[in-house]
Design a protein around this motif. Sequence first.
Motif, PDB file in Angstrom:
ATOM      1  N   GLY A  33       0.791  -1.222   0.000  1.00 56.91           N
ATOM      2  CA  GLY A  33       0.000   0.000   0.000  1.00 56.91           C
ATOM      3  C   GLY A  33       0.822   1.269   0.000  1.00 56.91           C
ATOM      4  O   GLY A  33       0.287   2.362  -0.173  1.00 56.91           O
ATOM      5  N   THR A  34       2.121   1.152   0.167  1.00 55.40           N
ATOM      6  CA  THR A  34       2.994   2.318   0.218  1.00 55.40           C
ATOM      7  C   THR A  34       2.981   3.103  -1.094  1.00 55.40           C
ATOM      8  O   THR A  34       3.041   4.326  -1.089  1.00 55.40           O
ATOM      9  CB  THR A  34       4.440   1.890   0.557  1.00 55.40           C
ATOM     10  N   PHE A  35       2.905   2.422  -2.205  1.00 58.79           N
ATOM     11  CA  PHE A  35       3.007   3.077  -3.503  1.00 58.79           C
ATOM     12  C   PHE A  35       1.678   3.131  -4.247  1.00 58.79           C
ATOM     13  O   PHE A  35       1.649   3.032  -5.478  1.00 58.79           O
ATOM     14  CB  PHE A  35       4.070   2.392  -4.367  1.00 58.79           C
ATOM     15  N   ALA A  36       0.605   3.324  -3.521  1.00 58.09           N
ATOM     16  CA  ALA A  36      -0.716   3.440  -4.152  1.00 58.09           C
ATOM     17  C   ALA A  36      -0.673   4.563  -5.189  1.00 58.09           C
ATOM     18  O   ALA A  36      -0.155   5.640  -4.941  1.00 58.09           O
ATOM     19  CB  ALA A  36      -1.779   3.724  -3.099  1.00 58.09           C
ATOM     20  N   GLY A  37      -1.177   4.270  -6.380  1.00 62.32           N
ATOM     21  CA  GLY A  37      -1.226   5.261  -7.440  1.00 62.32           C
ATOM     22  C   GLY A  37      -0.007   5.276  -8.343  1.00 62.32           C
ATOM     23  O   GLY A  37       0.001   5.961  -9.363  1.00 62.32           O
ATOM     24  N   LYS A  38       1.039   4.533  -8.000  1.00 65.26           N
ATOM     25  CA  LYS A  38       2.238   4.455  -8.845  1.00 65.26           C
ATOM     26  C   LYS A  38       2.104   3.289  -9.818  1.00 65.26           C
ATOM     27  O   LYS A  38       1.351   2.361  -9.607  1.00 65.26           O
ATOM     28  CB  LYS A  38       3.490   4.234  -7.982  1.00 65.26           C
ATOM     29  N   ARG A  39       2.868   3.357 -10.881  1.00 61.15           N
ATOM     30  CA  ARG A  39       2.928   2.240 -11.822  1.00 61.15           C
ATOM     31  C   ARG A  39       3.431   1.025 -11.053  1.00 61.15           C
ATOM     32  O   ARG A  39       4.442   1.093 -10.371  1.00 61.15           O
ATOM     33  CB  ARG A  39       3.885   2.590 -12.948  1.00 61.15           C
ATOM     34  N   MET A  40       2.712  -0.109 -11.165  1.00 58.79           N
ATOM     35  CA  MET A  40       2.981  -1.257 -10.305  1.00 58.79           C
ATOM     36  C   MET A  40       3.164  -2.536 -11.114  1.00 58.79           C
ATOM     37  O   MET A  40       2.383  -2.824 -12.012  1.00 58.79           O
ATOM     38  CB  MET A  40       1.810  -1.440  -9.329  1.00 58.79           C
ATOM     39  N   VAL A  41       4.194  -3.289 -10.772  1.00 59.10           N
ATOM     40  CA  VAL A  41       4.380  -4.640 -11.301  1.00 59.10           C
ATOM     41  C   VAL A  41       3.737  -5.579 -10.301  1.00 59.10           C
ATOM     42  O   VAL A  41       4.211  -5.722  -9.175  1.00 59.10           O
ATOM     43  CB  VAL A  41       5.876  -4.982 -11.478  1.00 59.10           C
ATOM     44  N   GLU A  42       2.643  -6.177 -10.705  1.00 59.61           N
ATOM     45  CA  GLU A  42       1.920  -7.115  -9.848  1.00 59.61           C
ATOM     46  C   GLU A  42       2.542  -8.505  -9.970  1.00 59.61           C
ATOM     47  O   GLU A  42       3.103  -8.849 -11.021  1.00 59.61           O
ATOM     48  CB  GLU A  42       0.445  -7.173 -10.265  1.00 59.61           C
ATOM     49  N   PRO A  43       2.425  -9.330  -8.933  1.00 57.37           N
ATOM     50  CA  PRO A  43       3.009 -10.677  -8.976  1.00 57.37           C
ATOM     51  C   PRO A  43       2.517 -11.523 -10.150  1.00 57.37           C
ATOM     52  O   PRO A  43       3.265 -12.343 -10.672  1.00 57.37           O
ATOM     53  CB  PRO A  43       2.583 -11.303  -7.647  1.00 57.37           C
ATOM     54  N   ALA A  44       1.282 -11.339 -10.573  1.00 54.36           N
ATOM     55  CA  ALA A  44       0.731 -12.164 -11.653  1.00 54.36           C
ATOM     56  C   ALA A  44       1.176 -11.707 -13.044  1.00 54.36           C
ATOM     57  O   ALA A  44       0.935 -12.411 -14.020  1.00 54.36           O
ATOM     58  CB  ALA A  44      -0.796 -12.150 -11.582  1.00 54.36           C
ATOM     59  N   LEU A  45       1.841 -10.568 -13.150  1.00 51.42           N
ATOM     60  CA  LEU A  45       2.267 -10.072 -14.457  1.00 51.42           C
ATOM     61  C   LEU A  45       3.322 -11.005 -15.039  1.00 51.42           C
ATOM     62  O   LEU A  45       4.285 -11.383 -14.367  1.00 51.42           O
ATOM     63  CB  LEU A  45       2.825  -8.654 -14.317  1.00 51.42           C
ATOM     64  N   SER A  46       3.141 -11.388 -16.283  1.00 45.04           N
ATOM     65  CA  SER A  46       4.073 -12.313 -16.943  1.00 45.04           C
ATOM     66  C   SER A  46       5.440 -11.657 -17.133  1.00 45.04           C
ATOM     67  O   SER A  46       5.574 -10.429 -17.081  1.00 45.04           O
ATOM     68  CB  SER A  46       3.518 -12.710 -18.312  1.00 45.04           C
ATOM     69  N   ASP A  47       6.454 -12.487 -17.379  1.00 38.47           N
ATOM     70  CA  ASP A  47       7.787 -11.958 -17.656  1.00 38.47           C
ATOM     71  C   ASP A  47       7.763 -11.018 -18.858  1.00 38.47           C
ATOM     72  O   ASP A  47       8.451  -9.998 -18.866  1.00 38.47           O
ATOM     73  CB  ASP A  47       8.784 -13.094 -17.916  1.00 38.47           C
ATOM     74  N   GLU A  48       6.970 -11.351 -19.862  1.00 39.41           N
ATOM     75  CA  GLU A  48       6.865 -10.497 -21.041  1.00 39.41           C
ATOM     76  C   GLU A  48       6.269  -9.144 -20.676  1.00 39.41           C
ATOM     77  O   GLU A  48       6.721  -8.095 -21.141  1.00 39.41           O
ATOM     78  CB  GLU A  48       6.030 -11.163 -22.142  1.00 39.41           C
ATOM     79  N   GLY A  49       5.251  -9.160 -19.824  1.00 41.70           N
ATOM     80  CA  GLY A  49       4.624  -7.923 -19.364  1.00 41.70           C
ATOM     81  C   GLY A  49       5.586  -7.079 -18.539  1.00 41.70           C
ATOM     82  O   GLY A  49       5.646  -5.854 -18.697  1.00 41.70           O
TER      83      GLY A  49
END
Length: 137
Positions: A33-49
Amino acid sequence: MVTGESQPVLVELTVPKRAIERGLVDGLVVPTGTFAGKRMVEPALSDEGVADLLAEVAHSPDGFAARGETGARALAIVAATAAALCGEDIRAALRGPDIDFLKGLSSGAIDAVREMLLGIESDEPAVLENALRTALS
């Protein structure tokens, strides 16, 4: 009394040291929650993403944050960030982080990585930070 002769004045000249030299992991892992509103790499994002996002962020003034569930994935994100900045293969860095390369980063390179990778959020920041420190020690 003025004699016309000048006397030398001793002045100590030193190069100032940076107040705090930040390491690659210092302060990197933060609570979720520290970086709410920032561009975020989520755990489910693929390596390509992730690679696509990092390629884009490497050429922009804005950084990004990531959410980390495991030490291995957090390490991969750090390695991929360094690879993106160096023009190296981001996907290869995600698949197999080069620990020796990361350990050998100069303070300037660490600063560049940390300017791009704002932080890694975790529900258990102490555990994730410990995993990163262990991997990079």
